[in-house]
Design an enzyme around this catalytic site. Structure first.
Site, PDB file in Angstrom:
ATOM      1  N   ASP A   8     -21.837  46.504  23.144  1.00 15.47           N
ATOM      2  CA  ASP A   8     -22.241  46.938  21.815  1.00 15.47           C
ATOM      3  C   ASP A   8     -22.026  48.462  21.787  1.00 15.47           C
ATOM      4  O   ASP A   8     -21.955  49.092  22.840  1.00 15.47           O
ATOM      5  CB  ASP A   8     -23.714  46.563  21.620  1.00 15.47           C
ATOM      6  CG  ASP A   8     -24.298  47.142  20.354  1.00 15.47           C
ATOM      7  OD1 ASP A   8     -23.604  47.147  19.331  1.00 15.47           O
ATOM      8  OD2 ASP A   8     -25.463  47.590  20.407  1.00 15.47           O
ATOM      9  N   ARG A   9     -21.916  49.044  20.605  1.00 20.10           N
ATOM     10  CA  ARG A   9     -21.698  50.493  20.570  1.00 20.10           C
ATOM     11  C   ARG A   9     -23.008  51.279  20.417  1.00 20.10           C
ATOM     12  O   ARG A   9     -23.479  51.868  21.386  1.00 20.10           O
ATOM     13  CB  ARG A   9     -20.723  50.875  19.426  1.00 20.10           C
ATOM     14  CG  ARG A   9     -20.146  52.270  19.598  1.00 20.10           C
ATOM     15  CD  ARG A   9     -19.464  52.762  18.327  1.00 20.10           C
ATOM     16  NE  ARG A   9     -20.437  53.232  17.352  1.00 20.10           N
ATOM     17  CZ  ARG A   9     -20.135  53.572  16.095  1.00 20.10           C
ATOM     18  NH1 ARG A   9     -18.905  53.489  15.667  1.00 20.10           N
ATOM     19  NH2 ARG A   9     -21.085  54.007  15.279  1.00 20.10           N
ATOM     20  N   ASP A  10     -23.597  51.242  19.220  1.00 19.01           N
ATOM     21  CA  ASP A  10     -24.792  52.061  18.963  1.00 19.01           C
ATOM     22  C   ASP A  10     -25.974  51.547  19.777  1.00 19.01           C
ATOM     23  O   ASP A  10     -26.343  50.378  19.683  1.00 19.01           O
ATOM     24  CB  ASP A  10     -25.114  52.035  17.465  1.00 19.01           C
ATOM     25  CG  ASP A  10     -23.948  52.566  16.636  1.00 19.01           C
ATOM     26  OD1 ASP A  10     -23.463  53.671  16.931  1.00 19.01           O
ATOM     27  OD2 ASP A  10     -23.508  51.854  15.714  1.00 19.01           O
ATOM     28  N   ASN A  51     -21.153  45.883  15.054  1.00 15.80           N
ATOM     29  CA  ASN A  51     -21.393  45.673  13.621  1.00 15.80           C
ATOM     30  C   ASN A  51     -21.434  47.038  12.953  1.00 15.80           C
ATOM     31  O   ASN A  51     -22.175  47.910  13.396  1.00 15.80           O
ATOM     32  CB  ASN A  51     -22.762  45.015  13.387  1.00 15.80           C
ATOM     33  CG  ASN A  51     -22.778  43.522  13.704  1.00 15.80           C
ATOM     34  OD1 ASN A  51     -21.743  42.898  13.865  1.00 15.80           O
ATOM     35  ND2 ASN A  51     -23.977  42.966  13.791  1.00 15.80           N
ATOM     36  N   GLN A  52     -20.659  47.211  11.902  1.00 13.41           N
ATOM     37  CA  GLN A  52     -20.673  48.491  11.184  1.00 13.41           C
ATOM     38  C   GLN A  52     -20.925  48.241   9.697  1.00 13.41           C
ATOM     39  O   GLN A  52     -20.052  48.455   8.843  1.00 13.41           O
ATOM     40  CB  GLN A  52     -19.361  49.260  11.433  1.00 13.41           C
ATOM     41  CG  GLN A  52     -19.224  49.777  12.866  1.00 13.41           C
ATOM     42  CD  GLN A  52     -20.320  50.777  13.247  1.00 13.41           C
ATOM     43  OE1 GLN A  52     -20.773  51.568  12.421  1.00 13.41           O
ATOM     44  NE2 GLN A  52     -20.789  50.745  14.499  1.00 13.41           N
ATOM     45  N   SER A  53     -22.134  47.789   9.395  1.00 14.45           N
ATOM     46  CA  SER A  53     -22.470  47.476   8.006  1.00 14.45           C
ATOM     47  C   SER A  53     -22.527  48.739   7.151  1.00 14.45           C
ATOM     48  O   SER A  53     -22.545  48.654   5.925  1.00 14.45           O
ATOM     49  CB  SER A  53     -23.810  46.749   7.936  1.00 14.45           C
ATOM     50  OG  SER A  53     -24.834  47.569   8.441  1.00 14.45           O
ATOM     51  N   CYS A  89     -17.101  45.051  12.803  1.00 15.95           N
ATOM     52  CA  CYS A  89     -17.247  44.209  11.620  1.00 15.95           C
ATOM     53  C   CYS A  89     -17.885  45.030  10.515  1.00 15.95           C
ATOM     54  O   CYS A  89     -19.004  45.531  10.670  1.00 15.95           O
ATOM     55  CB  CYS A  89     -18.103  42.984  11.921  1.00 15.95           C
ATOM     56  SG  CYS A  89     -18.440  42.024  10.426  1.00 15.95           S
ATOM     57  N   LYS A 124     -29.954  44.736  20.706  1.00 14.21           N
ATOM     58  CA  LYS A 124     -30.617  44.024  19.612  1.00 14.21           C
ATOM     59  C   LYS A 124     -30.555  42.527  19.875  1.00 14.21           C
ATOM     60  O   LYS A 124     -29.621  42.043  20.533  1.00 14.21           O
ATOM     61  CB  LYS A 124     -29.883  44.265  18.281  1.00 14.21           C
ATOM     62  CG  LYS A 124     -30.221  45.548  17.582  1.00 14.21           C
ATOM     63  CD  LYS A 124     -29.579  45.528  16.190  1.00 14.21           C
ATOM     64  CE  LYS A 124     -29.751  46.854  15.487  1.00 14.21           C
ATOM     65  NZ  LYS A 124     -29.068  46.880  14.189  1.00 14.21           N
TER      66      LYS A 124
HETATM   67 MG   LIG Z   1     -26.800  48.396  19.055  1.00 18.06          MG
END
Ligand SMILES: [Mg+2]
Length: 175
Positions: A8-10, A51-53, A89, A124
């Site tokens: 995951d990134r963040d 995820n990049q909402s 995404c 998460k």
């Molecule tokens: Mg994260």
């Protein structure tokens, strides 16, 4: 077939300050350098799934995300660290949005990955991929950070760690 370390990134590569999209706001978790190095040495592909909402919510653009990933990748390359792919995404209602497995299966196909021999690192509950009988999710390690993990389903190869350092120690044993 290849094995992969999915990140995951963040919250894993960089501190999650909420909708990070500027290079100036990237604060690295230095332990991730060791994770990537170890994965490379042990023959794993390294793939970021994020995820990049913020794109959906118009907080930033596709171009912002791609420019940031390019910068992050250059920074890692300068340390001789290879991330094979950065997959994101942008949409909320998408098969690619974690925990749905679209990005994972896309990476699997592209790099011929054996998911059962692979690992996913996240922070998460949504970093635990939904599965069905068609595939087995990678062994998943969650780090306690900003988010409540009390609802994480700890069956099926999902474990929680106190910090990045503990994950590095575990990866030394299992990669
Ligand atoms: Mg994260």
């Amino acid at each position: 077939m290849h094995k992969a370390l999915f990140l995951d990134r963040d919250g894993i590569l960089n501190v999650d300050r909420g909708y990070v999209y500027k290079w100036e706001d990237i604060v690295w978790y230095e332990e991730v350098f060791e994770m990537i190095k170890m994965a490379m040495e042990r023959g794993y592909k390294v793939i970021v799934l994020t995820n990049q909402s913020g794109i959906h919510y118009k907080k930033y653009t596709v171009e912002d995300v791609e420019a940031l990933h390019k910068k992050m990748n250059e920074f890692l390359t300068a340390k001789n660290l290879v991330v094979n792919d950065w997959i994101y995404c942008a949409e909320m209602d998408s098969e690619n949005r974690k925990p749905r497995p679209g990005m994972l299966l896309q990476a699997q196909k592209k790099y011929d990955i054996d998911l059962s021999k692979s690992f996913m690192i996240g922070d998460k509950v949504t970093d635990v991929f939904e599965t069905d009988d068609k595939f087995k999710r990678p062994t998943t390690f969650l780090v306690k950070g900003e988010y409540d993990l009390s609802k994480a389903n700890l069956k099926d190869n999902v474990r929680i760690f106190a910090n990045h350092k503990d994950i590095v120690e575990e990866l030394k044993k299992v990669l």
